[in-house]
Design a protein around this motif. Structure first.
Motif, PDB file in Angstrom:
ATOM      1  N   ALA A  12     -10.062   6.048   6.518  1.00 56.24           N
ATOM      2  CA  ALA A  12     -11.205   6.451   7.343  1.00 56.24           C
ATOM      3  C   ALA A  12     -12.530   6.194   6.640  1.00 56.24           C
ATOM      4  CB  ALA A  12     -11.090   7.934   7.710  1.00 56.24           C
ATOM      5  N   ASP A  13     -12.471   5.900   5.352  1.00 62.71           N
ATOM      6  CA  ASP A  13     -13.675   5.660   4.559  1.00 62.71           C
ATOM      7  C   ASP A  13     -13.797   4.178   4.246  1.00 62.71           C
ATOM      8  OD1 ASP A  13     -15.885   5.863   2.924  1.00 62.71           O
ATOM      9  OD2 ASP A  13     -14.733   6.495   1.161  1.00 62.71           O
ATOM     10  N   GLY A  14     -14.643   3.455   4.970  1.00 67.31           N
ATOM     11  CA  GLY A  14     -14.891   2.053   4.676  1.00 67.31           C
ATOM     12  C   GLY A  14     -13.960   1.110   5.412  1.00 67.31           C
ATOM     13  N   THR A  15     -13.779  -0.070   4.822  1.00 65.78           N
ATOM     14  CA  THR A  15     -12.936  -1.118   5.406  1.00 65.78           C
ATOM     15  C   THR A  15     -11.662  -1.254   4.601  1.00 65.78           C
ATOM     16  OG1 THR A  15     -14.850  -2.356   6.225  1.00 65.78           O
ATOM     17  CG2 THR A  15     -12.796  -3.575   5.968  1.00 65.78           C
ATOM     18  N   SER A  16     -10.540  -1.279   5.285  1.00 64.65           N
ATOM     19  CA  SER A  16      -9.239  -1.428   4.636  1.00 64.65           C
ATOM     20  C   SER A  16      -8.537  -2.650   5.199  1.00 64.65           C
ATOM     21  CB  SER A  16      -8.372  -0.184   4.866  1.00 64.65           C
ATOM     22  OG  SER A  16      -9.026   0.988   4.408  1.00 64.65           O
ATOM     23  N   VAL A  17      -7.649  -3.224   4.388  1.00 63.91           N
ATOM     24  CA  VAL A  17      -6.862  -4.368   4.835  1.00 63.91           C
ATOM     25  C   VAL A  17      -5.400  -4.112   4.496  1.00 63.91           C
ATOM     26  CG1 VAL A  17      -7.215  -5.645   2.676  1.00 63.91           C
ATOM     27  CG2 VAL A  17      -6.615  -6.893   4.752  1.00 63.91           C
ATOM     28  N   LEU A  18      -4.510  -4.514   5.397  1.00 60.13           N
ATOM     29  CA  LEU A  18      -3.077  -4.392   5.164  1.00 60.13           C
ATOM     30  C   LEU A  18      -2.537  -5.722   4.671  1.00 60.13           C
ATOM     31  CD1 LEU A  18      -1.821  -2.413   8.320  1.00 60.13           C
ATOM     32  CD2 LEU A  18      -2.623  -1.514   6.135  1.00 60.13           C
ATOM     33  N   LEU A  19      -1.811  -5.698   3.545  1.00 58.26           N
ATOM     34  CA  LEU A  19      -1.167  -6.891   3.010  1.00 58.26           C
ATOM     35  C   LEU A  19       0.319  -6.615   2.851  1.00 58.26           C
ATOM     36  CD1 LEU A  19      -3.496  -8.162   0.119  1.00 58.26           C
ATOM     37  CD2 LEU A  19      -3.380  -8.981   2.470  1.00 58.26           C
ATOM     38  N   GLY A  20       1.128  -7.651   3.028  1.00 56.97           N
ATOM     39  CA  GLY A  20       2.566  -7.504   2.846  1.00 56.97           C
ATOM     40  C   GLY A  20       3.289  -8.696   3.416  1.00 56.97           C
ATOM     41  N   THR A  21       4.587  -8.731   3.204  1.00 58.45           N
ATOM     42  CA  THR A  21       5.398  -9.811   3.735  1.00 58.45           C
ATOM     43  C   THR A  21       5.754  -9.539   5.190  1.00 58.45           C
ATOM     44  OG1 THR A  21       7.419  -8.726   2.976  1.00 58.45           O
ATOM     45  CG2 THR A  21       6.385 -10.290   1.467  1.00 58.45           C
ATOM     46  N   SER A  22       6.293 -10.542   5.879  1.00 61.69           N
ATOM     47  CA  SER A  22       6.763 -10.335   7.241  1.00 61.69           C
ATOM     48  C   SER A  22       7.891  -9.305   7.235  1.00 61.69           C
ATOM     49  CB  SER A  22       7.289 -11.653   7.824  1.00 61.69           C
ATOM     50  OG  SER A  22       6.251 -12.595   7.922  1.00 61.69           O
ATOM     51  N   GLY A  23       7.865  -8.398   8.192  1.00 62.96           N
ATOM     52  CA  GLY A  23       8.887  -7.372   8.265  1.00 62.96           C
ATOM     53  C   GLY A  23       8.577  -6.131   7.466  1.00 62.96           C
ATOM     54  N   ALA A  24       7.393  -6.072   6.843  1.00 65.52           N
ATOM     55  CA  ALA A  24       7.032  -4.902   6.039  1.00 65.52           C
ATOM     56  C   ALA A  24       6.575  -3.728   6.895  1.00 65.52           C
ATOM     57  CB  ALA A  24       5.944  -5.269   5.028  1.00 65.52           C
ATOM     58  N   GLY A  25       6.403  -3.953   8.199  1.00 66.89           N
ATOM     59  CA  GLY A  25       6.015  -2.867   9.087  1.00 66.89           C
ATOM     60  C   GLY A  25       4.523  -2.677   9.242  1.00 66.89           C
ATOM     61  N   LYS A  26       3.731  -3.732   8.974  1.00 67.16           N
ATOM     62  CA  LYS A  26       2.279  -3.610   9.068  1.00 67.16           C
ATOM     63  C   LYS A  26       1.813  -3.349  10.498  1.00 67.16           C
ATOM     64  CE  LYS A  26       1.305  -7.598   7.273  1.00 67.16           C
ATOM     65  NZ  LYS A  26       2.721  -8.022   7.201  1.00 67.16           N
ATOM     66  N   SER A  27       2.325  -4.124  11.456  1.00 65.49           N
ATOM     67  CA  SER A  27       1.883  -3.962  12.845  1.00 65.49           C
ATOM     68  C   SER A  27       2.252  -2.578  13.390  1.00 65.49           C
ATOM     69  CB  SER A  27       2.490  -5.059  13.725  1.00 65.49           C
ATOM     70  OG  SER A  27       2.005  -6.337  13.339  1.00 65.49           O
ATOM     71  N   THR A  28       3.457  -2.099  13.036  1.00 63.23           N
ATOM     72  CA  THR A  28       3.864  -0.766  13.461  1.00 63.23           C
ATOM     73  C   THR A  28       2.938   0.279  12.856  1.00 63.23           C
ATOM     74  OG1 THR A  28       6.164  -1.505  13.544  1.00 63.23           O
ATOM     75  CG2 THR A  28       5.793   0.861  13.544  1.00 63.23           C
ATOM     76  N   LEU A  29       2.550   0.065  11.610  1.00 61.09           N
ATOM     77  CA  LEU A  29       1.647   0.991  10.931  1.00 61.09           C
ATOM     78  C   LEU A  29       0.262   0.980  11.579  1.00 61.09           C
ATOM     79  CD1 LEU A  29       1.588   2.988   8.603  1.00 61.09           C
ATOM     80  CD2 LEU A  29       0.929   1.121   7.084  1.00 61.09           C
ATOM     81  N   VAL A  30      -0.206  -0.203  11.969  1.00 61.92           N
ATOM     82  CA  VAL A  30      -1.500  -0.298  12.664  1.00 61.92           C
ATOM     83  C   VAL A  30      -1.459   0.526  13.950  1.00 61.92           C
ATOM     84  CG1 VAL A  30      -3.056  -1.847  13.910  1.00 61.92           C
ATOM     85  CG2 VAL A  30      -2.126  -2.537  11.702  1.00 61.92           C
ATOM     86  N   ASN A  31      -0.384   0.384  14.727  1.00 61.26           N
ATOM     87  CA  ASN A  31      -0.255   1.147  15.972  1.00 61.26           C
ATOM     88  C   ASN A  31      -0.262   2.647  15.710  1.00 61.26           C
ATOM     89  OD1 ASN A  31      -0.117  -1.192  17.515  1.00 61.26           O
ATOM     90  ND2 ASN A  31       2.114  -1.259  17.507  1.00 61.26           N
ATOM     91  N   ALA A  32       0.391   3.064  14.620  1.00 55.05           N
ATOM     92  CA  ALA A  32       0.425   4.489  14.281  1.00 55.05           C
ATOM     93  C   ALA A  32      -0.968   4.996  13.921  1.00 55.05           C
ATOM     94  CB  ALA A  32       1.395   4.728  13.124  1.00 55.05           C
ATOM     95  N   LEU A  33      -1.732   4.195  13.208  1.00 52.78           N
ATOM     96  CA  LEU A  33      -3.084   4.603  12.817  1.00 52.78           C
ATOM     97  C   LEU A  33      -4.035   4.595  14.010  1.00 52.78           C
ATOM     98  CD1 LEU A  33      -3.351   2.666   9.425  1.00 52.78           C
ATOM     99  CD2 LEU A  33      -3.235   5.146   9.707  1.00 52.78           C
TER     100      LEU A  33
END
Length: 365
Positions: free
Chosen positions: A199-220
């Protein structure tokens, strides 16, 4: 009526616009240009949020031969106030940037995201931990100038609390000075804590395919904005559900950049980042008898001593050596003096090896 300075603050404030950015932009305001932040880039064009709303602009005028200066998601830019097509006229200075080496034989760097405060490295617990890969991501993160955070996704797949705690400890040993947070988008574990951090500033998600980044984005985000596909059970990998880097405003504050899964994590002039990842080795090296100790067979080597007494895992030293060599190679491709220095070292070591072999043969006669 053209947008005013107050319009810029009202619209761009949630995207990270501040007084320093406003001061940097003053010369372009005088030229009648609008400030904007890049939401995504696609085939030489980009979507920008500006005081006049979200616009599409061409990056032709600021796409130089240097790939490090290509417009990227997260950039702040000056854009034409109107016209069809619109053009990005200049880039504002980048405060931070994640850069990796490309697979190109031309030894170019690729900027993944800019002006970020937090780098969330997503590691799936659905497969065995790859500590070496985590160290690579951390080296990129520290080199960027942003603060890394390791998120262990799919924590619900490790129901044993003791087993989960051991996994967290393994990653904490690999990531000194970095918070390690188990998260489950399914159960909600850790999502609220992560939301408070990003919630503070700009964040970026990094990881390999299948790491669950998109699911995590939806949760946030609290809604299904990103497409999610199942991963393969055999190796935990999935197809890219995110194909471009997208900048999104979070409901709890802050902005988030989601990135496609990275297959390759090549370093790009990341000596500082590597040293930060292996900070305990750097601290031990200060206690070595010789200031240029290579930690191989020298007497009085504090690093080798730590391996012998079990305080430093041998895997860490091997990983450190590997990343240092890799980083030297990529830097040497663009630095003639460094290339010459590496060749001198190779020749010196070769000469030393031949001399040692000759001395050994002399003793055996």
């Amino acid at each position: 009526m053209p947008p005013s300075v107050s319009d810029a603050q009202d619209v761009l404030g949630p995207y990270g616009w501040d007084a320093d950015r406003e001061a940097e932009f003053a010369p372009y305001t005088a030229q009648g240009l609008l400030p904007g932040r890049v939401l995504r880039v696609d085939r030489g064009q980009c979507d920008l949020v500006t005081p006049a709303g979200v616009v599409r602009a061409d990056t032709e005028f600021v796409t130089p031969r240097d790939p490090m200066r290509i417009v990227c998601t997260g950039d702040w830019v000056a854009v034409d106030p109107g016209g069809d097509p619109r053009f990005v006229r200049t880039l504002l200075p980048r405060r931070t940037a994640i850069v990796r080496s490309t697979s190109s034989k031309r030894s170019e760097g690729q900027v993944l995201a800019t002006n970020i405060d937090h780098i969330v490295i997503c590691v799936s617990l659905a497969v065995e931990l790859d500590l070496g890969r985590i160290e690579r991501f951390l080296a990129l993160a520290w080199e960027s100038g942003a603060q890394p955070l390791v998120v262990l996704t799919k924590a619900d797949l490790v129901p044993d609390i003791t087993g989960l705690s051991y996994l967290v400890q393994d990653v904490e040993t690999t990531a000194p000075g970095v918070q390690v947070l188990p998260v489950s988008s399914t159960s909600g574990e850790g999502v609220e804590v992560l939301g408070a951090i990003v919630a503070d500033g700009t964040s970026v998600l990094l990881g390999t395919s299948g790491a669950g980044k998109s699911t995590l984005v939806n949760a946030l985000l609290g809604e299904d904005v990103m497409d999610v596909r199942a991963t393969r059970d055999v190796d935990g990998k999935g197809r890219h559900t995110t194909t471009t880097r997208n900048l999104l405003v979070l409901p709890g504050g802050g902005v988030l950049i989601d990135t496609p899964g990275l297959r390759g994590v090549g370093l790009w002039d990341a000596a500082t980042g590597v040293n930060q990842v292996f900070s305990e080795i750097e601290e031990l090296a200060e206690q070595c008898r010789f200031h240029d100790c290579a930690h191989e067979a020298e007497p009085g080597c504090a690093v080798l001593g730590a391996i012998e007494d079990g305080t430093l895992p041998e895997r860490r030293l091997e990983s450190f050596r590997k990343l240092v060599r890799e980083n030297q190679r990529i830097v040497a491709k663009t630095d003639a003096r460094l290339r010459a220095g590496i060749r001198r070292d190779w020749k010196m070591k070769g000469a030393e090896g031949r001399a040692a072999m000759q001395a050994k043969r002399g003793r055996l006669r």
